[in-house]
Scaffold this motif. Sequence first.
Motif, PDB file in Angstrom:
ATOM      1  N   TYR A   1       8.911   0.693  -8.930  1.00 14.46           N
ATOM      2  CA  TYR A   1       8.912   1.689  -7.857  1.00 14.46           C
ATOM      3  C   TYR A   1       8.636   3.086  -8.408  1.00 14.46           C
ATOM      4  N   ALA A   2       9.183   3.399  -9.559  1.00 16.39           N
ATOM      5  CA  ALA A   2       8.963   4.722 -10.152  1.00 16.39           C
ATOM      6  C   ALA A   2       7.491   4.953 -10.459  1.00 16.39           C
ATOM      7  N   VAL A   3       6.767   3.921 -10.896  1.00 10.21           N
ATOM      8  CA  VAL A   3       5.352   4.093 -11.235  1.00 10.21           C
ATOM      9  C   VAL A   3       4.531   4.513 -10.014  1.00 10.21           C
ATOM     10  N   ARG A   4       4.989   4.142  -8.838  1.00  9.47           N
ATOM     11  CA  ARG A   4       4.260   4.510  -7.619  1.00  9.47           C
ATOM     12  C   ARG A   4       4.269   6.028  -7.419  1.00  9.47           C
ATOM     13  N   LEU A   5       5.387   6.659  -7.744  1.00  9.46           N
ATOM     14  CA  LEU A   5       5.466   8.117  -7.678  1.00  9.46           C
ATOM     15  C   LEU A   5       4.576   8.737  -8.743  1.00  9.46           C
TER      16      LEU A   5
ATOM     17  N   PRO B   1      11.157  14.113  -9.915  1.00  7.34           N
ATOM     18  CA  PRO B   1      10.491  13.044 -10.683  1.00  7.34           C
ATOM     19  C   PRO B   1      11.379  12.480 -11.793  1.00  7.34           C
ATOM     20  N   GLU B   2      12.207  13.313 -12.410  1.00  9.60           N
ATOM     21  CA  GLU B   2      13.124  12.833 -13.447  1.00  9.60           C
ATOM     22  C   GLU B   2      14.166  11.881 -12.859  1.00  9.60           C
ATOM     23  N   GLU B   3      14.703  12.201 -11.690  1.00 14.06           N
ATOM     24  CA  GLU B   3      15.674  11.313 -11.039  1.00 14.06           C
ATOM     25  C   GLU B   3      15.016  10.003 -10.634  1.00 14.06           C
ATOM     26  N   VAL B   4      13.780  10.079 -10.159  1.00 20.76           N
ATOM     27  CA  VAL B   4      13.058   8.856  -9.798  1.00 20.76           C
ATOM     28  C   VAL B   4      12.948   7.941 -11.014  1.00 20.76           C
ATOM     29  N   ALA B   5      12.526   8.502 -12.147  1.00 22.59           N
ATOM     30  CA  ALA B   5      12.375   7.706 -13.368  1.00 22.59           C
ATOM     31  C   ALA B   5      13.704   7.102 -13.818  1.00 22.59           C
TER      32      ALA B   5
ATOM     33  N   LEU C   1       0.866  -1.173   0.000  1.00 20.71           N
ATOM     34  CA  LEU C   1       0.000   0.000   0.000  1.00 20.71           C
ATOM     35  C   LEU C   1       0.903   1.224   0.000  1.00 20.71           C
ATOM     36  N   VAL C   2       0.613   2.200  -0.860  1.00 18.24           N
ATOM     37  CA  VAL C   2       1.432   3.411  -0.930  1.00 18.24           C
ATOM     38  C   VAL C   2       0.552   4.608  -0.577  1.00 18.24           C
ATOM     39  N   PHE C   3       1.055   5.439   0.337  1.00 17.92           N
ATOM     40  CA  PHE C   3       0.328   6.595   0.832  1.00 17.92           C
ATOM     41  C   PHE C   3       1.093   7.884   0.558  1.00 17.92           C
ATOM     42  N   ARG C   4       0.375   8.936   0.230  1.00 13.89           N
ATOM     43  CA  ARG C   4       0.969  10.276   0.163  1.00 13.89           C
ATOM     44  C   ARG C   4       1.054  10.765   1.607  1.00 13.89           C
ATOM     45  N   CYS C   5       2.173  11.420   1.957  1.00 12.18           N
ATOM     46  CA  CYS C   5       2.407  11.898   3.314  1.00 12.18           C
ATOM     47  C   CYS C   5       2.774  13.372   3.321  1.00 12.18           C
ATOM     48  N   LYS C   6       2.634  13.988   4.498  1.00  8.66           N
ATOM     49  CA  LYS C   6       3.013  15.390   4.703  1.00  8.66           C
ATOM     50  C   LYS C   6       4.094  15.464   5.779  1.00  8.66           C
TER      51      LYS C   6
ATOM     52  N   LEU D   1       1.405  11.287  -8.248  1.00  9.66           N
ATOM     53  CA  LEU D   1       1.400  12.637  -8.807  1.00  9.66           C
ATOM     54  C   LEU D   1       0.155  12.926  -9.626  1.00  9.66           C
ATOM     55  N   ASP D   2      -0.427  11.918 -10.265  1.00  9.72           N
ATOM     56  CA  ASP D   2      -1.571  12.199 -11.145  1.00  9.72           C
ATOM     57  C   ASP D   2      -2.876  12.413 -10.388  1.00  9.72           C
ATOM     58  N   ARG D   3      -2.906  12.073  -9.102  1.00  9.72           N
ATOM     59  CA  ARG D   3      -4.066  12.303  -8.229  1.00  9.72           C
ATOM     60  C   ARG D   3      -5.355  11.664  -8.734  1.00  9.72           C
ATOM     61  N   ASN D   4      -5.244  10.593  -9.527  1.00 15.49           N
ATOM     62  CA  ASN D   4      -6.411   9.879 -10.017  1.00 15.49           C
ATOM     63  C   ASN D   4      -6.562   8.516  -9.357  1.00 15.49           C
ATOM     64  N   GLY D   5      -5.942   8.328  -8.218  1.00 16.84           N
ATOM     65  CA  GLY D   5      -5.927   7.020  -7.561  1.00 16.84           C
ATOM     66  C   GLY D   5      -7.063   6.844  -6.588  1.00 16.84           C
ATOM     67  N   PRO D   6      -7.000   5.791  -5.837  1.00 11.91           N
ATOM     68  CA  PRO D   6      -5.846   4.890  -5.779  1.00 11.91           C
ATOM     69  C   PRO D   6      -5.776   3.970  -7.003  1.00 11.91           C
TER      70      PRO D   6
END
Length: 135
Positions: free
Chosen positions: A108-112, A97-101, A72-77, A116-121
Amino acid sequence: MSVSGLYFFLGRLLAIRRADNGTWELPGGVLELDEAPETGVRREVLEETGIHVEVDELTGVYKNTTRGIVALVFRCKPAGGSERTSSESTGVGWLTPEEVAEWMSEVYAVRLLDALDRNGPHVRSHDGKRLTPIR
């Protein structure tokens, strides 16, 4: 079940370089039996990075079909602390994001990118290296 936290700050993602294999990944790990996912995210991110986080929202569910692990992947503050390595991490970094890719494997990169697209989960499967096409 495992959990990961995505922690953004000024357009960058908090990531760790794993001590066991040297790859860059999101901080995270396995839940304790009696632990809520949000509690596990806070604990794992703190253990591996020294950063305290508040869990915001679930951004994705990812199944490793080879190992039978669901993450499970969560956005955090941010909620305090300071960066440091641990027995599980040899590096803590703030990646674009470029370094992640470039530095992270596809799974793992797809999780970021999903966060970012905020259309999840989002719900995805992979074999440990590549995403599995939806059937």
